[in-house]
Design an enzyme around this catalytic site. Structure first.
Site, PDB file in Angstrom:
ATOM      1  N   ASP A 170      30.150  43.976  38.353  1.00  0.00           N
ATOM      2  CA  ASP A 170      31.122  43.440  39.464  1.00  0.00           C
ATOM      3  C   ASP A 170      30.200  43.432  40.702  1.00  0.00           C
ATOM      4  O   ASP A 170      30.127  44.750  41.174  1.00  0.00           O
ATOM      5  CB  ASP A 170      32.283  43.842  39.493  1.00  0.00           C
ATOM      6  CG  ASP A 170      33.078  43.411  40.572  1.00  0.00           C
ATOM      7  OD1 ASP A 170      32.962  42.302  41.143  1.00  0.00           O
ATOM      8  OD2 ASP A 170      34.063  44.119  40.891  1.00  0.00           O
ATOM      9  N   ASP A 178      36.519  48.103  41.079  1.00  0.00           N
ATOM     10  CA  ASP A 178      35.506  47.279  40.627  1.00  0.00           C
ATOM     11  C   ASP A 178      34.946  47.945  39.427  1.00  0.00           C
ATOM     12  O   ASP A 178      34.248  47.099  38.817  1.00  0.00           O
ATOM     13  CB  ASP A 178      34.210  47.949  41.923  1.00  0.00           C
ATOM     14  CG  ASP A 178      34.700  47.681  43.338  1.00  0.00           C
ATOM     15  OD1 ASP A 178      34.331  46.636  43.974  1.00  0.00           O
ATOM     16  OD2 ASP A 178      35.492  48.607  43.717  1.00  0.00           O
ATOM     17  N   GLU A 224      29.844  38.851  37.396  1.00  0.00           N
ATOM     18  CA  GLU A 224      30.908  38.064  37.936  1.00  0.00           C
ATOM     19  C   GLU A 224      30.272  36.891  38.832  1.00  0.00           C
ATOM     20  O   GLU A 224      29.542  36.969  39.822  1.00  0.00           O
ATOM     21  CB  GLU A 224      31.816  38.836  38.828  1.00  0.00           C
ATOM     22  CG  GLU A 224      33.046  37.749  39.349  1.00  0.00           C
ATOM     23  CD  GLU A 224      33.933  38.868  39.977  1.00  0.00           C
ATOM     24  OE1 GLU A 224      34.704  39.666  39.388  1.00  0.00           O
ATOM     25  OE2 GLU A 224      34.302  38.529  41.202  1.00  0.00           O
TER      26      GLU A 224
END
Lengths: 179, 179
Positions: A7, A141, A68
């Site tokens: 992420d 996260d 992501e």
């Protein structure tokens, strides 16, 4: 299949490594967050992040890196740093010959909760349950990075193979990849 | 001072190397464009770009790398790739211990034409004149990269020294840079 989920972020970059395959139980191998100091210049922050991602890849040897997908519609103040951080994650993987797959936040949410509009608490709860953890991974996260890895294991395999086939075909057609 | 200017992009990444100092004539050392194939996946494009920037830095050994600052307000379709490309340029420079300085497009235009709202033709014309070239550098990305390098030589030196001093102070204050 071992997947490293990332992420991306400059202030906090979530990383999660999950082993598994479709229809089999999932195993968490690692979870963590890479941080870089906000008062350092951006080039040096990206370099620190590069070194951290490199170390993570060398330690865990993932088969795939799932990152992501960053959208420009998000928070305008931080999106440039997030995009740059995702670029670093991708390039380190590519340098090691590891396939990279991008997943959108809604694909990730849909994969782990059944709804593309799930909130962070639901994602964290499902990640905790699916990986049979005794406590929820923090910060968010880190949970998101694990969710990315799970998403990839459940839906990404076919995409990666398709993409590799398309590229192989394209390289055959065009002769060599020109710069 | 030798400056490598980089106008970041995935499809076309302009690069220009200029030698010079304030009040002295400028000399163009190199100008070019790195391209990556649009049908390759983004991680591999970033990796090709990384290798090209790395080769450019090793060949020209710049004292500073000047990169165009990317804004999220620009073309939404391409800004993510541009941001990622700029991240790659910065991290390669940082890896070699070369200071990186960002300049906004209007700073660059103002430095070479006197107006922050100059158009591409004016920038190209001034770059051609300032570097005493017999023909205008093409494509526009290449001229922009040269303009970035010139901008840095004329206004960036003080900024770089200030930034280094601020960071040195900050590191002394905080002890060590934590990750």
């Amino acid at each position: 299949m071992r997947v490293l989920g990332i992420d991306p972020g400059l202030t906090r970059c979530g990383v999660g490594v999950v082993d598994g395959s479709v229809g089999r139980p999932l195993t968490m191998v690692h979870v963590g967050v890479y941080r870089t100091p906000a008062d350092l210049d951006i080039a040096k922050r990206l370099h620190q992040l590069e070194q951290a991602v490199e170390a993570g890849i060398l330690e865990h040897r993932p088969d795939v890196v799932a990152v992501e997908r960053v959208f420009s519609q998000h928070n305008v103040r931080t999106v440039m740093g997030t995009a740059q951080a995702s670029g670093i994650a991708m390039v380190v993987a590519a340098r090691h010959g590891i396939p990279v797959q991008l997943h959108t936040p809604s694909e990730v949410k849909a994969a782990v909760t059944g709804s593309g509009r799930a909130d962070k608490a639901q994602v964290t709860q499902m990640v905790t349950r699916l990986l049979r953890l005794t406590s929820a991974p923090t910060p968010a996260d880190a949970a998101d990075a694990l969710a990315l890895a799970i998403c990839h294991i459940w839906r990404g395999g076919a995409q990666t193979r398709l993409q590799a086939a398309v590229e192989a075909q394209s390289l055959r057609t065009s002769g060599t990849a020109s710069r």
